[in-house]
Design a protein around this motif. Structure first.
Motif, mmCIF file in Angstrom:
data_model
loop_
_atom_site.group_PDB
_atom_site.id
_atom_site.type_symbol
_atom_site.label_atom_id
_atom_site.label_comp_id
_atom_site.label_asym_id
_atom_site.label_seq_id
_atom_site.Cartn_x
_atom_site.Cartn_y
_atom_site.Cartn_z
ATOM 1 N N UNK A 1 0.830 -1.203 0.000
ATOM 2 C CA UNK A 1 0.000 0.000 0.000
ATOM 3 C C UNK A 1 0.865 1.254 0.000
ATOM 4 N N UNK A 2 1.922 1.239 0.800
ATOM 5 C CA UNK A 2 2.828 2.390 0.873
ATOM 6 C C UNK A 2 3.531 2.623 -0.465
ATOM 7 N N UNK A 3 3.924 1.555 -1.128
ATOM 8 C CA UNK A 3 4.584 1.679 -2.429
ATOM 9 C C UNK A 3 3.640 2.326 -3.438
ATOM 10 N N UNK A 4 2.379 1.891 -3.440
ATOM 11 C CA UNK A 4 1.398 2.492 -4.357
ATOM 12 C C UNK A 4 1.231 3.982 -4.061
ATOM 13 N N UNK A 5 1.221 4.333 -2.786
ATOM 14 C CA UNK A 5 1.113 5.742 -2.398
ATOM 15 C C UNK A 5 2.293 6.540 -2.919
ATOM 16 N N UNK A 6 3.509 6.059 -2.679
ATOM 17 C CA UNK A 6 4.693 6.813 -3.078
ATOM 18 C C UNK A 6 4.807 6.914 -4.602
ATOM 19 N N UNK A 7 4.427 5.872 -5.320
ATOM 20 C CA UNK A 7 4.427 5.960 -6.777
ATOM 21 C C UNK A 7 3.408 7.000 -7.255
ATOM 22 N N UNK A 8 2.280 7.061 -6.580
ATOM 23 C CA UNK A 8 1.256 8.041 -6.938
ATOM 24 C C UNK A 8 1.755 9.460 -6.722
ATOM 25 N N UNK A 9 2.434 9.687 -5.606
ATOM 26 C CA UNK A 9 2.984 11.015 -5.323
ATOM 27 C C UNK A 9 3.993 11.405 -6.404
ATOM 28 N N UNK A 10 4.892 10.505 -6.756
ATOM 29 C CA UNK A 10 5.912 10.810 -7.763
ATOM 30 C C UNK A 10 5.295 11.094 -9.130
ATOM 31 N N UNK A 11 4.322 10.286 -9.531
ATOM 32 C CA UNK A 11 3.673 10.509 -10.823
ATOM 33 C C UNK A 11 2.892 11.816 -10.841
ATOM 34 N N UNK A 12 2.296 12.168 -9.706
ATOM 35 C CA UNK A 12 1.568 13.437 -9.617
ATOM 36 C C UNK A 12 2.520 14.616 -9.727
ATOM 37 N N UNK A 13 3.672 14.532 -9.064
ATOM 38 C CA UNK A 13 4.667 15.591 -9.176
ATOM 39 C C UNK A 13 5.114 15.762 -10.630
ATOM 40 N N UNK A 14 5.381 14.650 -11.289
ATOM 41 C CA UNK A 14 5.834 14.715 -12.673
ATOM 42 C C UNK A 14 4.774 15.343 -13.573
ATOM 43 N N UNK A 15 3.514 14.936 -13.408
ATOM 44 C CA UNK A 15 2.437 15.501 -14.221
ATOM 45 C C UNK A 15 2.266 16.992 -13.946
ATOM 46 N N UNK A 16 2.447 17.405 -12.690
ATOM 47 C CA UNK A 16 2.348 18.826 -12.338
ATOM 48 C C UNK A 16 3.404 19.636 -13.078
#
Length: 382
Positions: A286-301
């Motif tokens: 679950x934590x890995x999915x969270x951290x991947x989501x944060x990184x992908x969101x930063x990149x898209x931003x």
């Protein structure tokens, strides 16, 4: 890449988090959702007057504070962590996004009213038959003298019960799914011929079915060039999608943290279930999915400012795919580890799960964005 926030962005995050911790508890939110209004206007005023977040990402020359997509992401993550229902996305991100790109004579005045918390916008684009195709429109706006006459039906307009202005897409030319012929209009919700049917959504927000019957619009209600509004819609929706991903990161973090905390308290066989290795592995996933989501969101931003609209769109869809998968995986595992009580109205975790489920499909499902990414990466031969 350097994903560190500036001192101003960190201050924005911390001040908003502190305010929400003091004024937006889970029980306070539950009480607001059960009220007739379904939200708290005093919180909206505080966002404008005390915190200044309604103008944080809008241009200075139009009354904002001169921030951008990063400030929006920072704000949305904190709003997600507190499950805030007040219409920041519809008013600031979408309403502000259209107005800053428009030639509307009152654009500056309307943005100033958004910043002051006096104007609330909702995005009336989705139609029952349209799915996620923004060009699939049966709503029409035909020329009538210098103005237009609007007719049609918009479905699941989030935040419309609280709005005084609607951003409406309509067809002014072309066939039903043509890219050309799409126009965008600014419509006052109080206009004659506009009727709404309001209802609560599963995640606690409010939405409306909106009907337009011979609604007369002046010529300056048009936002952007007539018949060429689809690229404008796609650009603003991409910004809104990334903002939604930011909100999802806040929701996912609370789902993970709440689950870890609960497993430390729940005991079986004389010990906390957090001691069971198989559950530890689950929470790490679950934590890995969270951290991947944060990184992908930063990149898209970061990519929102890309000059290439295809590169921007690909980054947005890639982030939304990851967010959709994470919302399902983290949300479902959080409920499973809580057991049946996780879905009760009294526990916060069920409310976070409902919001994550709504986010998964908002502005395009995981399958839709996978298909969009593929079509942008491998365009069909002519």
């Amino acid at each position: 890449m350097n994903f560190s926030f500036t001192e101003e962005q960190s201050l924005l995050r911390d001040s908003l988090a502190a305010y929400l911790a003091d004024h937006y508890s889970f029980e306070t939110r539950r009480a607001a959702l059960k009220s007739e209004a379904g939200w708290r206007p005093e919180v909206w005023k505080a966002f404008a007057q005390d915190l200044g977040i309604l103008g944080a990402s809008l241009p200075e020359d139009l009354g904002g504070l001169g921030g951008g997509a990063t400030e929006t992401m920072v704000i949305m993550e904190q709003l997600g962590a507190a499950l805030v229902v007040e219409p920041f996305l519809g008013s600031v991100v979408i309403g502000g996004g259209f107005l800053t790109r428009s030639n509307h004579p009152d654009a500056a005045q309307l943005i100033a009213r958004i910043v002051a918390g006096e104007a609330i916008f909702a995005f009336a684009a989705a139609e029952p038959q349209g799915r996620y195709n923004w060009a699939d429109l049966q709503t029409t706006a035909r020329k009538d003298g210098a103005g237009y006459v609007l007719n049609g039906h918009k479905a699941v307009v989030i935040g419309a019960p609280w709005a005084d202005h609607l951003i409406v897409t309509a067809r002014t030319g072309g066939a039903r799914r043509d890219a050309g012929g799409v126009s965008v209009f600014l419509v006052e919700k109080s206009s004659p011929g506009v009727t709404t049917r309001d209802y609560p959504t599963v995640d606690g927000s409010r939405a409306s079915e909106v009907l337009f019957e011979n609604v007369s619009l002046p010529a300056d209600a048009l936002i952007g060039p007539e018949g060429e509004g689809l690229p404008l819609v796609e650009a603003v929706v991409d910004e809104a999608t990334v903002a939604l991903c930011g909100e999802a990161c806040g929701v996912l973090r609370r789902l993970h943290e709440g689950t870890v905390e609960y497993t430390k308290q729940r005991k079986q066989f004389g010990q906390p279930i957090s001691q069971f290795q198989v559950l530890q592995h689950r929470m790490v996933d679950m934590f890995i999915e969270l951290e991947q989501s944060v990184s992908m969101t930063y990149m898209a931003t970061i990519r929102l400012t890309d000059d290439d609209p295809i590169a921007r769109a690909k980054a947005v869809s890639a982030a939304k795919v990851q967010i959709g998968r994470a919302c399902r995986f983290v949300g479902q595992n959080a409920i499973q580890l809580h057991g049946g009580m996780g879905m009760t109205d009294e526990m916060a975790i069920g409310h976070y799960f409902k919001r994550a489920t709504m986010i998964e499909g908002q502005f395009g499902s995981t399958d839709h964005h996978l298909a969009r990414y593929e079509s942008l990466s491998f365009p069909k031969a002519a």
